[in-house]
Motif scaffolding. Structure first.
Motif, PDB file in Angstrom:
ATOM      1  N   UNK A  83       0.823  -1.208   0.000  1.00 58.47           N
ATOM      2  CA  UNK A  83       0.000   0.000   0.000  1.00 58.47           C
ATOM      3  C   UNK A  83       0.861   1.264   0.000  1.00 58.47           C
ATOM      4  N   UNK A  84       0.209   2.415   0.074  1.00 53.11           N
ATOM      5  CA  UNK A  84       0.928   3.687   0.002  1.00 53.11           C
ATOM      6  C   UNK A  84       1.703   4.016   1.270  1.00 53.11           C
ATOM      7  N   UNK A  85       1.498   3.254   2.341  1.00 53.42           N
ATOM      8  CA  UNK A  85       2.178   3.516   3.611  1.00 53.42           C
ATOM      9  C   UNK A  85       3.602   2.989   3.662  1.00 53.42           C
ATOM     10  N   UNK A  86       4.037   2.323   2.608  1.00 56.22           N
ATOM     11  CA  UNK A  86       5.407   1.816   2.551  1.00 56.22           C
ATOM     12  C   UNK A  86       5.929   1.988   1.139  1.00 56.22           C
ATOM     13  N   UNK A  87       7.056   1.377   0.833  1.00 57.92           N
ATOM     14  CA  UNK A  87       7.656   1.512  -0.493  1.00 57.92           C
ATOM     15  C   UNK A  87       8.528   0.300  -0.777  1.00 57.92           C
ATOM     16  N   UNK A  88       8.903   0.137  -2.027  1.00 55.91           N
ATOM     17  CA  UNK A  88       9.804  -0.940  -2.379  1.00 55.91           C
ATOM     18  C   UNK A  88      11.129  -0.821  -1.647  1.00 55.91           C
ATOM     19  N   UNK A  89      11.606   0.404  -1.452  1.00 52.28           N
ATOM     20  CA  UNK A  89      12.869   0.621  -0.734  1.00 52.28           C
ATOM     21  C   UNK A  89      12.770   0.129   0.700  1.00 52.28           C
ATOM     22  N   UNK A  90      11.642   0.420   1.365  1.00 55.06           N
ATOM     23  CA  UNK A  90      11.454  -0.025   2.746  1.00 55.06           C
ATOM     24  C   UNK A  90      11.336  -1.544   2.827  1.00 55.06           C
ATOM     25  N   UNK A  91      10.697  -2.149   1.830  1.00 52.16           N
ATOM     26  CA  UNK A  91      10.576  -3.613   1.815  1.00 52.16           C
ATOM     27  C   UNK A  91      11.955  -4.242   1.674  1.00 52.16           C
ATOM     28  N   UNK A  92      12.787  -3.695   0.771  1.00 51.80           N
ATOM     29  CA  UNK A  92      14.146  -4.209   0.598  1.00 51.80           C
ATOM     30  C   UNK A  92      14.950  -4.059   1.887  1.00 51.80           C
ATOM     31  N   UNK A  93      14.774  -2.940   2.580  1.00 50.99           N
ATOM     32  CA  UNK A  93      15.485  -2.729   3.845  1.00 50.99           C
ATOM     33  C   UNK A  93      15.045  -3.749   4.886  1.00 50.99           C
ATOM     34  N   UNK A  94      13.746  -4.030   4.946  1.00 51.09           N
ATOM     35  CA  UNK A  94      13.238  -5.022   5.905  1.00 51.09           C
ATOM     36  C   UNK A  94      13.802  -6.404   5.595  1.00 51.09           C
ATOM     37  N   UNK A  95      13.864  -6.742   4.326  1.00 41.31           N
ATOM     38  CA  UNK A  95      14.412  -8.043   3.933  1.00 41.31           C
ATOM     39  C   UNK A  95      15.898  -8.133   4.287  1.00 41.31           C
ATOM     40  N   UNK A  96      16.629  -7.050   4.079  1.00 38.99           N
ATOM     41  CA  UNK A  96      18.049  -7.038   4.439  1.00 38.99           C
ATOM     42  C   UNK A  96      18.252  -7.229   5.936  1.00 38.99           C
ATOM     43  N   UNK A  97      17.412  -6.571   6.719  1.00 38.16           N
ATOM     44  CA  UNK A  97      17.501  -6.729   8.180  1.00 38.16           C
ATOM     45  C   UNK A  97      17.185  -8.160   8.594  1.00 38.16           C
TER      46      UNK A  97
END
Length: 460
Positions: free
Chosen positions: A338-352
């Motif tokens: 949704x609009x509350x996140x972004x592809x960049x944030x998803x990639x960061x979460x996966x990296x963590x």
């Protein structure tokens, strides 16, 4: 403009057999993306399906155009240079295993048709061509011409529509019959990536699962070096051993990646079994533990990517395919956000979540799409649908990605009805025994004919 619904009903009844026949003709082409060739940018089978779609359009009396074997259309010209369009696709995801019969031989059962693409999106493709046939045969006055666009690369990259819009004028408005009724005015963002193992393989000889990144897999397999006691088979995982190797076959329940509710990811089942029984090395276990986090929740909680905005349903994240390449394990990631996140944030979460055990590779990131639900064209689609069906439905947003998001003015518009009951033998789109109710498709045809007539009255 008054609409003669009785006349539309008569037309549909007179063409019912032809519609079913032509859907079957398209289903018979296994139009999965293949190796690009000079005259077939997405492989020979998508090209063959596109050519067949245009052949059917010509048989129905429509003008046809082929845009460099990427997109084609059946067309009726209007008074203005502006035009309206429907856009569907003739390519499909691979059939996968477990079908009750040949997926490319369409069959009928109790008012349903079954075969790969009957609902996504070959059935709707034929319906749109017949909608134009009605407009032509009845000499409906057209301010705007109408094109029934047929794409051939929707399931993978949508390169076809990007090419079309770069080289040809966009329609004043178009709708994509590749979603649910009534009208979808927003689509989530789409993130595609991979989690790649960093450790060299030791115990794991092979691991495979899934047939498309945007589908929840119902089967996954692994071959491991055999050491120690052989674990027992379970209801979900079968175990066999030979020549010093263990073979595991995990079963799940398939479905579309954007609608994971009720599915069971066979890759997650397989990984949990390997970890629970200590069947891999410590280094391999570190990587598989990352994947366990991914598969633990289709809503991103396991990897800390969960998010919602109130406008769209919550984020989903699915690992659709796993395989070995160049000595490393690759796990695909498909997230609808949704609009509350972004592809960049998803990639960061996966990296963590990976914590150094996996490399995160971003393949695609498409931002969310949204159009005002109160616009004249959206309300025209909605009101016509409600008039035909007698419902009081409202617009909605979804996680699926359709061609609509690529156009300057578009929406996805039917023909599916997730709220209506389906028989046990009927499978979902991207799933085993994909099925479509013939009466519902014909009802959609009635909606589309009436909507195109009403859209001719809108000032674009």
């Amino acid at each position: 403009m008054n609409i003669d619904y009785k006349d539309i009903d008569l037309f549909i009844e007179q063409n019912r057999a032809g519609i079913i026949r032509d859907i079957g003709r398209l289903v018979a082409v296994p139009s999965v993306e293949g190796e690009a060739q000079p005259d077939a940018p997405y492989g020979k089978e998508p090209k063959r399906a596109l050519e067949l779609g245009l052949e059917i359009a010509a048989e129905l009396g429509l003008e046809t155009r082929n845009f460099e074997n990427r997109i084609g259309c059946g067309e009726i010209r209007g008074e203005s240079e502006k035009y309206l369009a429907t856009i569907t696709h003739v390519d499909v995801v691979p059939a996968g295993d477990g079908w009750s019969a040949d997926p490319y031989t369409m069959r009928e059962r109790d008012g349903w048709i079954i075969g790969r693409g009957v609902l996504d999106d070959k059935g709707p493709s034929i319906i749109c061509l017949y909608a134009l046939k009605y407009l032509k045969e009845k000499n409906v006055p057209l301010r705007y011409g109408v094109r029934a666009l047929l794409g051939s690369n929707e399931e993978t990259h949508m390169d076809d529509v990007e090419y079309y819009l770069k080289n040809y004028p966009a329609p004043a408005f178009c709708f994509s019959p590749d979603a649910d009724f009534p009208v979808c005015n927003g689509e989530k963002g789409i993130f595609h990536g991979e989690l790649v193992s960093k450790c060299p393989l030791d115990t794991i000889i092979s691991i495979n699962g899934g047939f498309a990144v945007n589908a929840v897999p119902d089967k996954a397999t692994a071959v491991l070096k055999c050491s120690g006691k052989l674990p027992e088979s379970t209801e979900s995982v079968s175990v066999s051993a030979a020549d010093g190797k263990i073979t595991l076959v995990a079963a799940g329940k398939s479905g579309h990646a954007s609608l994971p509710e009720g599915t069971v990811n066979a890759i997650g089942v397989l990984i949990n079994f390997i970890l629970d029984n200590g069947l891999c090395s410590n280094e391999e276990a570190e990587y598989l533990s990352v994947l366990k986090k991914l598969h633990s929740s289709p809503y991103g909680k396991g990897v800390g990517a969960d998010s919602e905005d109130g406008r769209f349903s919550p984020l989903t994240i699915v690992g659709g395919m796993i395989r070995i390449k160049d000595g490393r394990i690759l796990q695909s990631v498909d997230s609808r956000y949704p609009t509350s996140t972004s592809g960049k944030k998803i990639a960061e979460a996966l990296n963590n979540a990976a914590n150094g055990a996996a490399e995160v590779i971003v393949k695609d990131d498409i931002v969310p799409f949204y159009i005002d639900p109160n616009s004249t064209e959206i309300q025209t689609c909605l009101n016509t649908y409600n008039e035909v069906t007698g419902e009081h439905a409202q617009t909605f947003t979804m996680g699926g990605g359709t061609y609509a998001r690529h156009f300057p003015n578009a929406a996805s518009f039917g023909p599916e009805h997730p709220d209506r009951p389906m028989p046990d033998f009927a499978g979902s789109i991207h799933g085993v025994d994909e099925a479509a109710c013939v009466d519902w498709l014909l009802e959609a045809l009635k909606v589309y004919i009436a909507t195109l007539i009403r859209l001719e009255e809108v000032d674009f």
